[in-house]
Design a protein around this motif. Sequence first.
Motif, PDB file in Angstrom:
ATOM      1  N   PHE A   5      39.938  38.878  37.185  1.00 26.05           N
ATOM      2  CA  PHE A   5      41.017  38.602  36.240  1.00 26.05           C
ATOM      3  C   PHE A   5      42.211  37.999  36.980  1.00 26.05           C
ATOM      4  N   VAL A   6      43.018  37.276  36.215  1.00 27.70           N
ATOM      5  CA  VAL A   6      44.307  36.761  36.672  1.00 27.70           C
ATOM      6  C   VAL A   6      45.287  36.978  35.528  1.00 27.70           C
ATOM      7  N   PHE A   7      46.362  37.732  35.783  1.00 25.79           N
ATOM      8  CA  PHE A   7      47.360  38.009  34.749  1.00 25.79           C
ATOM      9  C   PHE A   7      48.723  37.496  35.201  1.00 25.79           C
ATOM     10  N   ASP A   8      49.440  36.913  34.256  1.00 23.43           N
ATOM     11  CA  ASP A   8      50.817  36.498  34.498  1.00 23.43           C
ATOM     12  C   ASP A   8      51.621  36.782  33.230  1.00 23.43           C
ATOM     13  N   LYS A   9      52.795  36.181  33.124  1.00 22.28           N
ATOM     14  CA  LYS A   9      53.659  36.492  31.975  1.00 22.28           C
ATOM     15  C   LYS A   9      53.036  36.088  30.645  1.00 22.28           C
ATOM     16  N   ARG A  10      52.115  35.125  30.691  1.00 18.32           N
ATOM     17  CA  ARG A  10      51.540  34.637  29.440  1.00 18.32           C
ATOM     18  C   ARG A  10      50.481  35.572  28.860  1.00 18.32           C
ATOM     19  N   ASN A  11      49.781  36.312  29.724  1.00 15.70           N
ATOM     20  CA  ASN A  11      48.631  37.073  29.201  1.00 15.70           C
ATOM     21  C   ASN A  11      48.568  38.520  29.680  1.00 15.70           C
ATOM     22  N   TYR A  12      49.637  39.022  30.336  1.00 17.66           N
ATOM     23  CA  TYR A  12      49.540  40.358  30.922  1.00 17.66           C
ATOM     24  C   TYR A  12      49.341  41.449  29.888  1.00 17.66           C
ATOM     25  N   LEU A  13      49.745  41.209  28.646  1.00 22.87           N
ATOM     26  CA  LEU A  13      49.547  42.219  27.603  1.00 22.87           C
ATOM     27  C   LEU A  13      48.076  42.355  27.214  1.00 22.87           C
ATOM     28  N   ASP A  14      47.252  41.396  27.642  1.00 21.55           N
ATOM     29  CA  ASP A  14      45.811  41.461  27.358  1.00 21.55           C
ATOM     30  C   ASP A  14      45.035  42.192  28.447  1.00 21.55           C
ATOM     31  N   CYS A  15      45.741  42.772  29.399  1.00 22.19           N
ATOM     32  CA  CYS A  15      45.062  43.341  30.569  1.00 22.19           C
ATOM     33  C   CYS A  15      44.082  44.450  30.203  1.00 22.19           C
ATOM     34  N   GLN A  16      44.393  45.251  29.193  1.00 18.17           N
ATOM     35  CA  GLN A  16      43.514  46.365  28.848  1.00 18.17           C
ATOM     36  C   GLN A  16      42.128  45.887  28.426  1.00 18.17           C
ATOM     37  N   SER A  17      42.057  44.766  27.745  1.00 21.54           N
ATOM     38  CA  SER A  17      40.763  44.273  27.270  1.00 21.54           C
ATOM     39  C   SER A  17      40.075  43.355  28.266  1.00 21.54           C
ATOM     40  N   ALA A  18      40.783  42.984  29.358  1.00 28.88           N
ATOM     41  CA  ALA A  18      40.220  41.981  30.274  1.00 28.88           C
ATOM     42  C   ALA A  18      40.075  42.458  31.717  1.00 28.88           C
ATOM     43  N   PHE A  19      40.560  43.662  32.061  1.00 27.75           N
ATOM     44  CA  PHE A  19      40.569  44.043  33.472  1.00 27.75           C
ATOM     45  C   PHE A  19      39.172  44.305  34.023  1.00 27.75           C
ATOM     46  N   ARG A  20      38.175  44.499  33.172  1.00 24.38           N
ATOM     47  CA  ARG A  20      36.826  44.788  33.663  1.00 24.38           C
ATOM     48  C   ARG A  20      36.000  43.524  33.873  1.00 24.38           C
ATOM     49  N   GLY A  21      36.632  42.359  33.793  1.00 27.97           N
ATOM     50  CA  GLY A  21      35.935  41.128  34.089  1.00 27.97           C
ATOM     51  C   GLY A  21      35.398  40.441  32.850  1.00 27.97           C
ATOM     52  N   PRO A  22      34.888  39.211  33.021  1.00 29.40           N
ATOM     53  CA  PRO A  22      34.446  38.410  31.861  1.00 29.40           C
ATOM     54  C   PRO A  22      33.311  39.041  31.065  1.00 29.40           C
ATOM     55  N   ARG A  23      32.484  39.859  31.695  1.00 25.76           N
ATOM     56  CA  ARG A  23      31.392  40.521  30.957  1.00 25.76           C
ATOM     57  C   ARG A  23      31.711  41.990  30.679  1.00 25.76           C
ATOM     58  N   ASN A  24      32.945  42.382  30.973  1.00 24.32           N
ATOM     59  CA  ASN A  24      33.439  43.725  30.650  1.00 24.32           C
ATOM     60  C   ASN A  24      32.545  44.832  31.211  1.00 24.32           C
ATOM     61  N   ARG A  25      32.077  44.665  32.467  1.00 26.95           N
ATOM     62  CA  ARG A  25      31.167  45.673  33.016  1.00 26.95           C
ATOM     63  C   ARG A  25      31.573  46.158  34.410  1.00 26.95           C
ATOM     64  N   GLU A  26      32.645  45.606  34.987  1.00 30.92           N
ATOM     65  CA  GLU A  26      33.077  46.068  36.299  1.00 30.92           C
ATOM     66  C   GLU A  26      33.976  47.285  36.128  1.00 30.92           C
ATOM     67  N   TYR A  27      34.202  48.000  37.213  1.00 34.44           N
ATOM     68  CA  TYR A  27      34.997  49.223  37.184  1.00 34.44           C
ATOM     69  C   TYR A  27      34.394  50.221  36.194  1.00 34.44           C
ATOM     70  N   TYR A  28      35.279  50.898  35.473  1.00 35.54           N
ATOM     71  CA  TYR A  28      34.903  51.879  34.460  1.00 35.54           C
ATOM     72  C   TYR A  28      36.048  51.910  33.467  1.00 35.54           C
ATOM     73  N   THR A  29      35.862  52.548  32.327  1.00 36.69           N
ATOM     74  CA  THR A  29      36.892  52.519  31.295  1.00 36.69           C
ATOM     75  C   THR A  29      38.090  53.375  31.698  1.00 36.69           C
ATOM     76  N   GLY A  30      39.240  53.038  31.118  1.00 35.44           N
ATOM     77  CA  GLY A  30      40.478  53.757  31.383  1.00 35.44           C
ATOM     78  C   GLY A  30      41.636  53.011  30.745  1.00 35.44           C
ATOM     79  N   ASP A  31      42.839  53.558  30.878  1.00 30.65           N
ATOM     80  CA  ASP A  31      44.038  52.918  30.332  1.00 30.65           C
ATOM     81  C   ASP A  31      44.701  52.111  31.441  1.00 30.65           C
ATOM     82  N   TYR A  32      44.723  50.782  31.285  1.00 29.52           N
ATOM     83  CA  TYR A  32      45.246  49.881  32.314  1.00 29.52           C
ATOM     84  C   TYR A  32      46.480  49.179  31.770  1.00 29.52           C
ATOM     85  N   THR A  33      47.587  49.241  32.499  1.00 30.70           N
ATOM     86  CA  THR A  33      48.815  48.582  32.059  1.00 30.70           C
ATOM     87  C   THR A  33      49.495  47.909  33.248  1.00 30.70           C
TER      88      THR A  33
END
Length: 338
Positions: A5-33
């Motif tokens: 992932f890459v977050f900046d001022k334009r998309n940082y609010l989307d981090c919770q849905s995107a921090f696990r990567g494009p296929r949403n399978r890296e890491y594990y679930t949790g609250d990311y801010t």
Amino acid sequence: METLFVFDKRNYLDCQSAFRGPRNREYYTGDYTIEPASVIDVRADRKAVGPCSIIRLRSRTRLFFRRSWTHIREDATDVAVLWFVKRGRLQVSHQCGQTVAKAGDFLVTKSMTPFSVECQPGEDSTHEVLHLIVPMHILRRFVPQDVKTGFCVPAQGRKFAIAERILTDIFEDAGEFREPVAQVLVDSALSVLSDAMKDEESSSPQRQTLSDKRLHDVLRFIEVHLSDPKLSIATVAKGCGISPRYLSLLLKAHGTPFSTLVWDKRLKTAGQWLTSSKPGEASISEIAYRVGFKSPAHFSRMFKREFKLSPRQYRTAGLPQSSREPQALVVDGGQSRH
């Protein structure tokens, strides 16, 4: 390497849905801010090696992550994260209290216990970590003792430095390492880390006795001179600077007579060679001589007695189908007809 992932001022609010990567399978679930700030620059890159992942995370603002029992029940992902803190610091709250890992520290978190992490930039306004995500069933092969979330030690010792260097080299590799080689290197890094963690946990490590050192010298001498068909108690004793009688007593205490130790080592080495080489790369006769047998016939008899298969059958069973020799009919005298 791939970008998670890459977050900046334009998309940082989307981090919770995107921090696990494009296929949403890296890491594990949790609250990311991500903390709102004048500068928001967060990036994570990943190198996958088998079931493990090496990830470099860089940020110029504070990050927060919380994993609760609810998250654990949702995905039941059982992994450990081994962190090398490069810049800034990590503040981890867990069941046993709170841990602060500064730049130069090594930290462990585990996904099957609740915890929260705050990633804080350092004096240069940058936070950076390199971490390895390892399934727990793999980590337990190297670190059998129970390591708690929040285990944290200064990673200043040579062993930690070697492990970090191996992981960094794998992460930065541009494709020169084939997958099996990269997996061996990750296993090597885990072995070194395991040893380093044991050193940290033991305030007074047991010193190696003289007999332990002598035994180590003997086993090493045998390993180095395994291809010598004249290897004997006398030659090993002379090479290690001890008497043959003392060598015999040393091996007796070890539980293995000299001849059994040598022949077992030769046969196991031959077996490894047979399954890791193609027939055109190393013939059975060549392998026999290189592990110290005086004749291929003697080698074949002892090998079959040990493994219940002839060297040729053992090699065929252990090689991939595409690498096997054409099927042959074995007749008397060991000759074959295709």
